[in-house]
Design an enzyme around this catalytic site. Sequence first.
Site, PDB file in Angstrom:
ATOM      1  N   ARG A 240       0.811  -1.296  -0.251  1.00 32.44           N
ATOM      2  CA  ARG A 240       0.484  -0.016   0.127  1.00 32.44           C
ATOM      3  C   ARG A 240       1.024   1.433   0.475  1.00 32.44           C
ATOM      4  O   ARG A 240       1.802   1.360   1.001  1.00 32.44           O
ATOM      5  CB  ARG A 240      -1.125   0.390   0.899  1.00 32.44           C
ATOM      6  N   GLU A 269      -3.124   7.476  -3.787  1.00 31.37           N
ATOM      7  CA  GLU A 269      -3.545   6.572  -5.606  1.00 31.37           C
ATOM      8  C   GLU A 269      -4.814   7.354  -5.783  1.00 31.37           C
ATOM      9  O   GLU A 269      -5.616   7.783  -5.200  1.00 31.37           O
ATOM     10  CB  GLU A 269      -3.450   5.088  -5.224  1.00 31.37           C
ATOM     11  N   HIS A 287      -0.961   0.213  -9.859  1.00 31.38           N
ATOM     12  CA  HIS A 287      -1.855  -1.348  -9.099  1.00 31.38           C
ATOM     13  C   HIS A 287      -2.478  -1.823  -9.414  1.00 31.38           C
ATOM     14  O   HIS A 287      -3.078  -2.197 -10.631  1.00 31.38           O
ATOM     15  CB  HIS A 287      -3.052   0.232  -8.343  1.00 31.38           C
TER      16      HIS A 287
HETATM   17  C1  GLV Z   1      -5.362  -5.047  -3.794  1.00 33.07           C
HETATM   18  O1  GLV Z   1      -4.224  -4.221  -3.673  1.00 33.07           O
HETATM   19  C2  GLV Z   1      -5.640  -5.828  -2.615  1.00 33.07           C
HETATM   20  O2  GLV Z   1      -5.161  -5.219  -1.571  1.00 33.07           O
HETATM   21  O3  GLV Z   1      -6.098  -6.694  -3.010  1.00 33.07           O
END
Ligand code: GLV
Length: 328
Positions: A240, A269, A287
Amino acid sequence: MAAPRIVVTRRIPEPALELLREGSELWVSGEDRPLETAELHAAVAGADAVVTLLHDRVDDAFLDAAGPQLRSVSNVAVGYDNIDVPAASARGVLVTNTPGVLTEATADIALGLILAATRRLGEGERLIRSGAPWSWHMFFMLGSGLQGKTLGIVGLGGIGRAVARRARAFGMEIAYFARNRAPEEVEAELSARPLGFEELLAEADVLSLHCPLSEETRHLIDAGALRAMKPSAYLVNTARGPIVDEAALVEALRSGEIAGAGLDVFEREPEVEPGLIELENAVLVPHLGSATEETRTAMAELAARNALAIAAGEPALTPVNAGQLKET
Ligand code: GLV
């Protein structure tokens, strides 16, 4: 018994919608964008279950808007930092996530970023596309090899372990820092050495982040942590964005405090710190960790099965807060 009312906040793969249509009165957002807060709150009013995406904020206001009949929130993601879990628990709302099904896809992206950053793949691609003249020579665009180098993993859960397995095949040594020490058999399989956080920063040739975002891990990689890394080291983040202080990272990359970075996630983001975009030694992807047809379908199906199971009074498949629910 009336069919449960299930709300899905953004389009998800059809096989999951089919499952939900069979077992519920389904409402799916027709928008292919995150709903604005007011739209989201209006959409979830009266729902028995909501299937959320990682950009949906599930907080007291969301739970108030949904109403007291809400039984579950099923996030189509393994991370659930978008959900105030204690607030959900206090209202008897079960939260579920999608662990397991995205482990391999995310580990693949982490390895991709490790290779792209250490072997300058993005930079090379940009060079060719720019039309600038180039020719092979002994000292042209040299990167850094992985064999015999140390991969430092922060968080040795499912994804961290899958990354370690791949890195072993590339000849890397594994060291890790985790809140809880991994079981002996996992350490043995991966030849993984547990280290303190400071030691890991100092030893890693590549540092890859695989911990959840929490108050504890927000800005875990800050200016001080970056300074503690080797000038030849690379940082990879597929977890993250806010785990890394992006402004500090720009400084560290600019000044040569570390050699490079590969990022799949960003602090604000989908905004990306402008300083990062100017840097040749940052590989930036939007991402994509779980972004394969197979994985996204599996994630959505798991979320749908969780929502349907809970609505039918059955145990959730992958609960986050079972055992913490307040009886309501
Ligand atoms: C994606 O970022 C997730 O946490 O599944």
